[in-house]
Write a protein that holds these residues in place. Structure first.
Motif, PDB file in Angstrom:
ATOM      1  N   VAL A 174       0.842  -1.207   0.000  1.00 57.34           N
ATOM      2  CA  VAL A 174       0.000   0.000   0.000  1.00 57.34           C
ATOM      3  C   VAL A 174       0.875   1.255   0.000  1.00 57.34           C
ATOM      4  O   VAL A 174       2.008   1.249   0.474  1.00 57.34           O
ATOM      5  CB  VAL A 174      -0.951   0.021   1.210  1.00 57.34           C
ATOM      6  N   PHE A 175       0.317   2.351  -0.507  1.00 61.67           N
ATOM      7  CA  PHE A 175       1.027   3.622  -0.579  1.00 61.67           C
ATOM      8  C   PHE A 175       1.078   4.291   0.795  1.00 61.67           C
ATOM      9  O   PHE A 175       0.108   4.243   1.557  1.00 61.67           O
ATOM     10  CB  PHE A 175       0.341   4.554  -1.574  1.00 61.67           C
ATOM     11  N   ASP A 176       2.227   4.958   1.080  1.00 61.09           N
ATOM     12  CA  ASP A 176       2.369   5.631   2.375  1.00 61.09           C
ATOM     13  C   ASP A 176       1.746   7.025   2.385  1.00 61.09           C
ATOM     14  O   ASP A 176       1.576   7.631   3.447  1.00 61.09           O
ATOM     15  CB  ASP A 176       3.831   5.701   2.807  1.00 61.09           C
ATOM     16  N   GLY A 177       1.411   7.569   1.221  1.00 60.55           N
ATOM     17  CA  GLY A 177       0.723   8.861   1.153  1.00 60.55           C
ATOM     18  C   GLY A 177       1.633  10.070   1.099  1.00 60.55           C
ATOM     19  O   GLY A 177       1.149  11.201   1.014  1.00 60.55           O
ATOM     20  N   LYS A 178       2.947   9.902   1.136  1.00 61.79           N
ATOM     21  CA  LYS A 178       3.854  11.061   1.156  1.00 61.79           C
ATOM     22  C   LYS A 178       3.846  11.819  -0.161  1.00 61.79           C
ATOM     23  O   LYS A 178       3.843  13.049  -0.185  1.00 61.79           O
ATOM     24  CB  LYS A 178       5.276  10.605   1.499  1.00 61.79           C
ATOM     25  N   ASP A 179       3.874  11.104  -1.272  1.00 59.38           N
ATOM     26  CA  ASP A 179       3.891  11.767  -2.574  1.00 59.38           C
ATOM     27  C   ASP A 179       2.526  12.332  -2.940  1.00 59.38           C
ATOM     28  O   ASP A 179       2.421  13.402  -3.553  1.00 59.38           O
ATOM     29  CB  ASP A 179       4.357  10.797  -3.663  1.00 59.38           C
ATOM     30  N   ASN A 180       1.495  11.609  -2.574  1.00 59.91           N
ATOM     31  CA  ASN A 180       0.122  12.037  -2.864  1.00 59.91           C
ATOM     32  C   ASN A 180      -0.767  11.567  -1.720  1.00 59.91           C
ATOM     33  O   ASN A 180      -1.014  10.374  -1.578  1.00 59.91           O
ATOM     34  CB  ASN A 180      -0.355  11.455  -4.190  1.00 59.91           C
ATOM     35  N   ILE A 181      -1.232  12.486  -0.899  1.00 58.83           N
ATOM     36  CA  ILE A 181      -1.978  12.121   0.294  1.00 58.83           C
ATOM     37  C   ILE A 181      -3.267  11.381  -0.052  1.00 58.83           C
ATOM     38  O   ILE A 181      -3.777  10.588   0.751  1.00 58.83           O
ATOM     39  CB  ILE A 181      -2.278  13.366   1.166  1.00 58.83           C
TER      40      ILE A 181
END
Length: 496
Positions: free
Chosen positions: A230-237
């Motif tokens: 899963v994405f950590d959200g740093k690049d795109n929240i």
């Protein structure tokens, strides 16, 4: 001199009002947004990460059993009379392990643990005996039929199922759910039980003495539900928690058509959601238990313990009858025989789970909510209610914090006459419910307090400051305009 003072005060009021507008609609939102992002992004060591790694409170896993009160009549082909018993409540704990981070992607497995909650279950006990659909018998017979083994199984039916060959069986609740209903005792008869043991049925397990057991949720209690990325959200929240891959693939390989919408993995695993929730944007949840993503849509604004939230409910097309028009033919595999459309697909409100369970289990909403009338009329004792039986999620829109929710689904199987199987000779074909679950969450008081103190109180203060500045500044400007106009009128009157 007086006129100059009026102009000065008017300008001050106007500046204050403009300041309130600029701060309230341009500056404050950016500050708050940045603060929210820092608070929720998945960064090791943060509070958000710790809550994501292990849900800090147990969820309520509620189970409702459909007890059959007219067993002999059902065996003779009559309509089943059902009585709902429940909820049997379990504390559901969730913890992630084997966690690693690479290029903004968190990889992990997730383990669940279920513990019976005696307090919330009231007078109900796991040892309660119920008369329910004989799930092992029906499952094995129908799988054997699909694999051309029905005659072989039928010859040793009595020995395989320890004499329990009626379509209705009396068993304890804990056996249906976790411990398992026993058959093929000590692996006998050897040849056919060995063949059954090698079937990839998700709910089947082998005991220490080679006996076989079928239960609905033992696998959830003992095995992780797959490898998540899963994405950590740093690049795109907005990608926070969104599943990039499950079991090493960005799509499922379960439903027909590799690139079909049915095989798309959308959304999160339901333990985390992105902030900045908008009413016109749907929320997706991937559920490995039913091997699909579920789309939820905004329904209305709600309040939970004083906190404003948005309620999302499962979209209408979730259990629509598969059709070319709605793009859901990929959910129709024609592997489950029963009451179907002319094209072999199940009717509205039912979904075959064979490719997910490797058993002919059929999913529906509880009490056949929104299901085809032919499914609803096949049994007595159901009372579908949208407030009690649909899937919903209440979410705080600024932070994406789930306030309350319920994943509610019902498990069913078709009962029908099978060729040369005497025990099924008189059965009427119908979709038989045997249980439904409500996997629910309600944010505890301590987290309500945390949400209030960490963000919502700040939002309230900023909102008050914004409107005070606009109100005071606007009022000052208006008052001095009125005074100036009044003074001008007075001067005109005096000059006359």
């Amino acid at each position: 001199m007086g006129t100059v003072c009026f102009i000065v005060f008017f300008c001050i009021g106007l500046v204050v009002a403009v300041l309130g507008i600029v701060l309230g609609w341009a500056v404050y939102p950016v500050i708050v947004d940045d603060n929210i992002i820092k608070t929720v992004v998945l960064e090791e060591g943060s509070e958000a990460y710790e809550r994501w790694e292990e849900v800090p409170f147990p969820l309520d896993f509620k189970v409702y059993i459909f007890n059959i009160t007219n067993k002999d009549e059902v065996i003779a082909g009559k309509k089943p009379n059902l009585t709902e018993i429940g909820p049997y409540v379990y504390k559901q704990y969730r913890k992630k392990f084997d966690i690693s981070l690479e290029d903004g992607i968190w990889t992990y497995h997730q383990q669940q643990k279920f513990v019976f909650d005696e307090k919330k279950s009231g007078e109900l006990l796991e040892t309660d005996e119920v008369d329910i659909l004989n799930v092992p018998l029906n499952a094995i017979l129908q799988v054997a039929e699909s694999k051309g083994l029905l005659d072989t199984v039928n010859k040793d039916l009595d020995e395989i199922f320890l004499g329990e060959t009626d379509i209705v069986i009396r068993t304890q609740v804990k056996n249906l759910l976790f411990e398992g209903i026993k058959f093929c005792e000590k692996g006998r008869p050897l040849v056919i039980c060995l063949a059954i043991r090698n079937l990839p049925i998700k709910t089947l397990r082998k005991g220490d003495d080679n006996s076989l057991y079928i239960s609905m949720f033992n696998h959830k209690n003992t095995k992780p539900d797959g490898k998540y990325e899963v994405f950590d959200g740093k690049d795109n929240i907005e990608d926070l928690g969104r599943i990039a891959k499950w079991e090493g693939s960005s799509t499922l390989k379960i439903w027909s058509g590799d690139d079909s919408t049915c095989n798309m993995i959308n959304g999160t695993d339901s333990t985390i959601y992105a902030p900045r929730v908008y009413k016109n944007k749907d929320i997706f949840i991937y559920n490995s238990d039913i091997c699909r993503s579920v789309r939820t849509r905004f329904e209305k604004k709600v309040f939970y313990q004083g906190i404003k939230g948005f309620r999302y409910v499962a979209s209408e097309e979730t259990l629509e009858a598969p059709s070319v028009e709605n793009g859901t033919m990929c959910f129709c595999l024609n592997q489950t025989i029963g009451i179907t459309q002319p094209n072999g697909c199940l009717k509205k409100g039912a979904m075959e789970l064979y490719p997910c369970f490797d058993s002919h289990v059929v999913l529906s909403y509880p009490h056949f909510l929104d299901a085809d009338e032919e499914y609803q009329s096949g049994v007595n004792g159901l009372s579908p209610d949208k407030d009690l039986h649909r899937i919903f999620l209440d979410i705080e829109p600024n932070t994406g914090t789930p306030l309350r929710g319920g994943k509610r689904v019902q498990f069913n199987m078709f009962i029908r006459k099978l060729e040369n199987v005497v025990t099924t000779d008189h059965l009427t074909t119908l979709l038989m419910p045997f249980m439904w679950i409500d996997e629910g969450v309600e944010l505890p008081d301590e987290f309500i307090d945390f949400l209030n103190t960490s963000l919502l109180d700040i939002l309230l203060v900023l909102a008050i400051v914004k409107w005070v500045l606009v109100g005071v500044g606007g009022t000052v400007a208006i008052v001095f305009i009125m005074v100036l106009l009044f003074k001008k009128k007075s001067d005109d009157i005096k000059s006359v």
